[in-house]
Design a protein around this motif. Structure first.
Motif, mmCIF file in Angstrom:
data_model
loop_
_atom_site.group_PDB
_atom_site.id
_atom_site.type_symbol
_atom_site.label_atom_id
_atom_site.label_comp_id
_atom_site.label_asym_id
_atom_site.label_seq_id
_atom_site.Cartn_x
_atom_site.Cartn_y
_atom_site.Cartn_z
ATOM 1 N N GLU A 4 0.834 -1.201 0.000
ATOM 2 C CA GLU A 4 0.000 0.000 0.000
ATOM 3 C C GLU A 4 0.867 1.247 0.000
ATOM 4 O O GLU A 4 2.020 1.211 0.414
ATOM 5 N N SER A 5 0.276 2.373 -0.389
ATOM 6 C CA SER A 5 0.991 3.644 -0.324
ATOM 7 C C SER A 5 1.252 3.997 1.137
ATOM 8 O O SER A 5 0.548 3.527 2.045
ATOM 9 N N GLN A 7 0.686 6.785 2.541
ATOM 10 C CA GLN A 7 -0.487 7.506 3.059
ATOM 11 C C GLN A 7 -1.557 6.528 3.558
ATOM 12 O O GLN A 7 -2.168 6.745 4.608
ATOM 13 N N THR A 8 -1.751 5.436 2.826
ATOM 14 C CA THR A 8 -2.724 4.422 3.252
ATOM 15 C C THR A 8 -2.259 3.727 4.522
ATOM 16 O O THR A 8 -3.054 3.465 5.435
ATOM 17 N N GLN A 9 -0.963 3.447 4.613
ATOM 18 C CA GLN A 9 -0.405 2.802 5.803
ATOM 19 C C GLN A 9 -0.556 3.706 7.029
ATOM 20 O O GLN A 9 -0.881 3.231 8.125
ATOM 21 N N ALA A 11 -2.836 6.017 7.417
ATOM 22 C CA ALA A 11 -4.265 6.031 7.752
ATOM 23 C C ALA A 11 -4.637 4.791 8.560
ATOM 24 O O ALA A 11 -5.409 4.879 9.522
ATOM 25 N N ARG A 12 -4.071 3.628 8.207
ATOM 26 C CA ARG A 12 -4.321 2.403 8.993
ATOM 27 C C ARG A 12 -3.754 2.537 10.397
ATOM 28 O O ARG A 12 -4.353 2.106 11.372
#
Length: 146
Positions: A4-5, A7-9, A11-12
């Motif tokens: 994942e990007s 930014q996605t990481q 967010a998680r």
């Protein structure tokens, strides 16, 4: 498997920490690398099993602990997250909630956090809540502000 990007990481990471509690500490395994290095003002912990044991110990001793994530920024494999932790501990300030403001620097490897360093004021977290030391620190802060 596609990674994942960042930014996605991030967010998680925010999602896991904002929902974190005594009953779901295993959710940390989903975001941390097996070779995690975790550093805060009082500890340096290496390896996922030691990290999970550290969190289990922390959460065993607190009455409550909640993270509010305020801002995140990410670039390449690094991210910075600002947060406020509100916690209650039966032996700190008679169990009344305390707030600690901090920042985390996260480094990602293979889609998971491989290095997590927290920056916060230990005085704000613990020392200011102690009766004698708290008065002394309040006095010193007031004098420095003059």
């Amino acid at each position: 498997m596609e990674i994942e990007s960042v930014q996605t990481q991030v967010a998680r990471f925010a999602q896991v920490y904002q929902a974190l509690g005594k009953d779901n500490l295993a959710s940390l395994e989903t975001i941390y690398h097996p070779d995690i290095v975790f550093i805060d003002p009082a500890h340096r912990i290496e390896g996922l099993s030691a990290f999970l044991a550290y969190f289990a110990s922390l959460y065993q001793n607190v009455t409550s602990c909640q993270f509010d994530i305020h801002h995140t920024t990410a670039r390449d494999n690094d991210a910075f997250v600002t947060w406020t932790m509100t916690f209650s501990h039966p032996r700190v300030q008679q169990g009344r909630p305390r707030q600690v403001h901090g920042c985390s620097h996260l480094t990602f490897t293979d889609g998971r956090i491989s290095r997590h360093r927290d920056y916060f004021d230990m005085g704000e977290m613990i020392y200011e809540a102690l009766p004698l030391m708290g008065r002394l620190l309040t006095y010193i802060k007031a004098r420095l502000g003059q």
